[in-house]
Design an enzyme around this catalytic site. Structure first.
Site: not given
Length: 298
Positions: A28, A62, A120, A132, A159, A183
């Site tokens: 990434e 964003a 976010d 998602a 969550a 993650q």
């Protein structure tokens, strides 16, 4: 080191040797904000591309400027290296029509892999219009994309519970996602327990561990707090006294990650996703340990 532990380490190294050529890695990157950062990015991509990764991904900010940079970098990676380049795509602050247009543009540009994320929430809060799983469904309507989604071995910070988080992941898989990338984590047992729970819930895709080679421990501690990632006490001890010693920090970080991937490979993991932070050195060294090298890579 005791004879028992020496034998354990020898067994781990032997199992890695036997996996040479059968390990898949991916990397990434994020869009650079300065010319110096851009130079570092492309230097890292060029070096890591020699390992023939399964794919590389680029994060998606964003704001519109960073989104445009993601689009540009993805297309350049594909043209420059021939690698499978996977843009991150978030559905926060974008309409379905905008997302459909972006996906169509990627499809027409030959991009076939997307990392689909909610993104976010804005600081003012509020309930998102899409999640998602909705984005995965939309992408599948546009084309038969290969879709990666996010998973959280230590539970997403928003969550309601670990079970609710797992059900959310299943929704994403049921919508058409092909794999889940976790993650980052440092407690290997948390990943293994999570993988078992995924299987028990009927999630039958690859759960790819996200590996973060640590070079800046203080920065990691701040980020871990925001992302609900547990930093073990032993790790704090290992980095103690190294605030002004970046080279030793890198060596310690690489050693920790190498031990993690050795144990994970012993537990049957053959795919690893590296959060490079746009730097090649540590990820390259860890891949070498895994037997992923320019002369033997897939």
């Amino acid at each position: 080191m005791s004879f028992f532990h020496a034998n354990q380490r020898e067994a781990l190294n032997q199992s890695l040797a036997e996996l040479q050529g059968r390990i898949n890695v991916s990397f990434e990157f994020f869009p650079p904000r300065t010319s110096d950062m851009e130079e570092t990015l492309w230097s890292s991509i060029d070096r890591l591309s020699s390992l023939k990764p399964k794919f590389v991904s680029v994060t998606y900010g964003a704001n519109s400027g960073e989104r445009d940079r993601t689009h540009s970098i993805i297309k350049t990676i594909k043209e420059r290296t021939g690698l499978e380049a996977a843009p991150h795509l978030t559905c926060i602050d974008a309409s379905r029509e905008q997302l459909r247009e972006i996906a169509q543009d990627y499809w027409e540009s030959g991009i076939r892999h997307i990392v689909a994320l909610r993104g976010d929430l804005p600081q003012e809060g509020g309930k998102p219009d899409m999640y998602a799983a909705d984005l995965v469904s939309l992408l599948k309507e546009v084309g038969d994309f290969d879709i990666s989604v996010a998973a959280y071995p230590e539970v997403h910070p928003e969550a309601k519970s670990a079970q609710a988080d797992l059900i959310n992941l299943k929704h994403k898989i049921d919508a058409g996602a092909n794999r889940a990338i976790t993650q980052f984590f440092f407690d290997v047992e948390s990943y293994l327990r999570f993988r078992d729970r995924c299987v028990a819930t009927g999630i039958d895709v690859e759960i790819v561990p996200g590996i973060l080679p640590v070079s800046n421990f203080k920065q990691l501690q701040k980020f871990a707090t925001m992302t609900n990632v547990r930093v073990p006490n032993w790790m704090t001890t290992m980095f103690d006294g190294l605030d002004n010693d970046p080279e030793t920090r890198k060596m310690v970080g690489a050693s920790i990650a190498m031990d993690m991937v050795k144990i994970l490979s012993r537990e049957g993991v053959k795919d690893f996703h590296f959060y490079t932070l746009n730097r090649a050195e540590l990820s390259y060294a860890i891949c070498h340990t895994l037997g992923v090298r320019p002369d033997v890579a897939r």
